[in-house]
Motif scaffolding. Structure first.
Motif, short mmCIF file in Angstrom:
data_model
loop_
_atom_site.label_atom_id
_atom_site.label_comp_id
_atom_site.label_asym_id
_atom_site.label_seq_id
_atom_site.Cartn_x
_atom_site.Cartn_y
_atom_site.Cartn_z
N ASP A 194 0.87 -1.17 0.00
CA ASP A 194 0.00 0.00 0.00
C ASP A 194 0.91 1.22 0.00
O ASP A 194 1.54 1.54 1.01
N ARG A 195 0.95 1.91 -1.15
CA ARG A 195 1.95 2.97 -1.30
C ARG A 195 1.63 4.22 -0.49
O ARG A 195 2.51 4.98 -0.15
N MET A 196 0.33 4.44 -0.22
CA MET A 196 0.01 5.64 0.54
C MET A 196 0.24 5.43 2.03
O MET A 196 0.74 6.30 2.71
N ALA A 197 -0.13 4.26 2.51
CA ALA A 197 0.04 4.00 3.94
C ALA A 197 1.44 3.49 4.24
O ALA A 197 1.85 3.41 5.39
N ARG A 198 2.18 3.13 3.18
CA ARG A 198 3.52 2.54 3.32
C ARG A 198 3.48 1.28 4.19
O ARG A 198 4.31 1.08 5.08
N LEU A 199 2.48 0.47 3.94
CA LEU A 199 2.37 -0.80 4.64
C LEU A 199 2.55 -1.90 3.61
O LEU A 199 2.01 -1.82 2.52
N PRO B 144 9.45 -2.34 -0.60
CA PRO B 144 9.06 -1.10 -1.27
C PRO B 144 8.79 -0.05 -0.22
O PRO B 144 8.25 -0.34 0.85
N PHE B 245 -2.90 13.93 1.86
CA PHE B 245 -1.72 13.06 1.82
C PHE B 245 -0.52 13.86 2.31
O PHE B 245 -0.29 14.98 1.85
N ASP B 251 7.26 10.16 -2.95
CA ASP B 251 6.98 9.19 -1.90
C ASP B 251 6.07 8.06 -2.36
O ASP B 251 5.89 7.07 -1.65
N ILE B 252 5.46 8.22 -3.51
CA ILE B 252 4.63 7.15 -4.06
C ILE B 252 5.26 6.71 -5.38
O ILE B 252 5.59 7.54 -6.23
N GLY B 253 5.45 5.42 -5.53
CA GLY B 253 6.01 4.88 -6.77
C GLY B 253 4.90 4.80 -7.81
O GLY B 253 4.25 3.77 -7.97
N ARG B 290 -5.46 3.77 5.15
CA ARG B 290 -4.28 4.16 5.94
C ARG B 290 -4.68 4.62 7.32
O ARG B 290 -4.04 4.33 8.31
N CYS B 294 -4.03 2.41 10.65
CA CYS B 294 -3.07 3.02 11.56
C CYS B 294 -3.76 3.46 12.84
O CYS B 294 -3.10 3.95 13.75
N ARG B 296 -5.59 5.93 13.33
CA ARG B 296 -5.52 7.37 13.53
C ARG B 296 -6.90 7.93 13.79
O ARG B 296 -7.89 7.37 13.33
#
Lengths: 269, 296
Positions: A194-199, B144, B245, B251-253, B290, B294, B296
């Motif tokens: 998950d690229r946005m959450a970096r998980l 990644p 974001f 920061d995003i591939g 996310r 997380c 949050r």
């Protein structure tokens, strides 16, 4: 001298699955809309290796999927072999099956060039031997139809893979809309980032159902989740099915999954 | 007969951007680790086409990227670069610090060919890192999002149209090979470049649209599965249960298909502005994955 290979519409082929089982498919048509390639129908079910099928009964069994392929390559490589034939081709059912393709580029007559476009907004569909129908975005009519398949000509290994596992791991745009379903006995291991959450997630599915999941957080911690232990540290076990995630994930080996699982199992509590 | 182009290490080239600007790069080495492929250094500064900076000024300016590319073919075809001079100053001290990166997936391993090996294998199993003219080292498996430290650059060889794109924007959008290198090595966008991207969260089905100026996020539009949209910006980072974001462009591939045009982005953000006059949605709306995961 090389063996002469003749394939005829109606021929039935066997694919050995390598674990004491075999499955069958039948060559039922040539599709002029897709390079005149061979159209097959694969049947649901796996049989023990000593099973002798009755061809007439076999062709009445449920169809797992339709696909385009080149039969010859599979025969030369011994990936399948002919076991019989039947005149029953099930063409009425084939006539209602949708084949799907998508265009990543579109010809622009003004500039005489091909423009890059979003393939998800440029789907086209067809029935065997009928013309393409451009549909733009995927519609529920197509995606919810029971026999909607990727219309590309598939290599022998994609055919064998799909017969063996119930799905192919090719990254198909279609799989966002038509969910892939592994056979109930198939164990699948996937990883997704998950690229946005970096998980980073590691999943273990049995059939369509999730068994275990490992989440790697961006700070390098690992969280093991399972059916018996579905919530931990604010993270929850994935609630979707295999088909919800398979199209955007990558395969890992069971060995790799287990190494990661074992390494972090019991550590966190 | 076509003029023979003689190109050698030290040559400085100019690439016009097609928008009234131009910038420069220099051919500085051949990398034996990449079959002797030429390595160039691209300078960050852009100039107006009418400007004529001296070669010494150009090569003393800041280096933005080190890239493997075929210098010759780009100077032979229309739209490519042309030579403007040369310098013996190659800035090799800077190159010595640059690390080149490539991914592998072990599909080339020896052993029996099997169905499983032809499947979509985890692409982060092998990761090769090297410095120019030094042997590569496998540091895999990698994760990644764990960026390679220091001055890391994509080590694949760029065909000249890709190099042109790189010179103009700082990054490339379409990748056929090494599609996932951007998860390991951050993309860099030149400060003046506007980038528009979109991605869907496959788990929550939220569709995100982004507008970056340089590396910074200017505007984000979130399209929820129920059709509602939320428009966020640094001035309005939280609305309707969603938050802006908090990362940079690199920061995003981004995958190739996730780059969208300005028009597409504007059509979505326009829709959003019209909708914002409608009453706000419920405050307890399910937030993106996310946030959910997380806690949050």
């Amino acid at each position: 001298m090389a063996k002469r290979i003749v394939t005829k519409i109606g021929d039935i082929f066997c694919v050995e699955l390598g674990n004491g089982y075999k499955s069958y498919f039948q060559y039922i048509a040539n599709d002029m809309t897709q390079l005149n390639s061979s159209v097959i129908r694969a049947f649901v079910g796996r049989y023990p290796m000593d099973y002798q099928p009755d061809m007439d009964k076999l062709v009445k069994s449920e169809v797992a999927f339709y696909a385009h392929t080149v039969l010859r390559i599979g025969l030369v490589g011994d990936h399948w072999y002919k076991v019989g034939k039947s005149k029953d081709l099930g063409l009425d059912e084939l006539a209602s099956a949708w084949f799907v393709g998508e265009s990543p580029t579109v010809y622009n007559p003004e500039t005489d060039k091909f423009d890059d476009v979003d393939p998800l907004e440029h789907f086209y569909v067809w029935h065997c031997n009928e013309s393409h129908i451009p549909i733009g975005k995927m519609t529920p009519e197509i995606s919810e139809s029971p026999m909607t398949t990727n219309g590309s000509v598939l290599s022998w290994f994609r055919i064998v893979e799909r017969i063996k596992y119930g799905y192919t791991s090719a990254d198909l745009y279609l799989n966002r809309y038509v969910k892939q379903k592994p056979w109930p006995w198939v164990e699948s291991y996937l990883t997704y980032f998950d690229r946005m959450a970096r998980l980073r997630y590691y999943f273990h599915f049995k059939g369509e159902k999730i068994c275990r999941e490992v989440i790697r957080t961006s700070d390098g911690n690992f969280i093991n989740l399972s059916e018996n232990d579905p919530e931990k540290d604010g993270y929850a076990l994935f609630t979707g099915s295999f088909g919800d995630i398979s199209w955007c994930a990558w395969n890992v080996t069971g060995e790799k999954f287990n190494t990661i699982w074992d390494k972090h199992h019991g550590k966190e509590s | 007969m076509a003029k023979r182009v003689k190109i050698k290490i030290g040559d400085v080239f100019c690439q016009e951007h097609g928008d009234g600007h131009k910038s420069y790069f220099q051919y500085i080495a051949d990398d034996s680790e990449k079959d002797g492929c030429p390595v160039i250094r691209i300078f960050k500064t852009r100039y107006a086409v009418s400007e004529n900076p001296g070669i010494e000024d150009v090569i003393s300016s800041e280096v933005g990227l080190y890239v493997h590319t075929d210098v010759v073919s780009g100077s032979e075809f229309g739209g490519g670069w042309y030579k403007v001079g040369e310098s013996a100053d190659l800035g090799l001290d800077g190159l010595a610090l640059a690390r080149f990166v490539e991914l592998g997936d072990k599909s080339g391993d020896e052993g029996e060919w099997s169905i499983d090996k032809l499947s979509r294998l985890d692409p982060y199993e092998e990761c090769f890192v090297w410095r120019c003219d030094e042997p590569r080292e496998n540091i895999g498996p990698v994760n990644p999002g764990d960026w390679i430290a220091g001055d890391a650059f994509d080590g694949s060889v760029y065909l000249w149209p890709k190099t042109v794109e790189l010179i103009k924007t700082g990054y490339i959008t379409q990748r056929i090979e090494m599609a996932l290198i951007d998860d390991i090595v951050k993309r860099r966008a030149w400060p003046w470049v506007d980038s528009y991207t979109s991605l869907i969260d496959p788990l929550t089905k939220f569709q995100y649209y982004f507008h970056f100026h340089g590396d910074n996020l200017v505007c984000e539009v979130i399209e929820k599965p129920d059709g509602n949209t939320v428009c966020l910006s640094p001035d309005k980072p939280i609305a309707d249960g969603c938050s802006l974001f908090d990362g940079k462009f690199g920061d995003i591939g981004w995958r190739s298909h996730e780059f969208i045009g300005k028009e597409k982005f504007e059509s979505v953000s326009d829709k959003c502005e019209q909708a914002s006059t409608a009453p706000a949605g419920n405050g307890g709306f399910l937030r993106g994955l996310r946030d959910r995961l997380c806690g949050r």
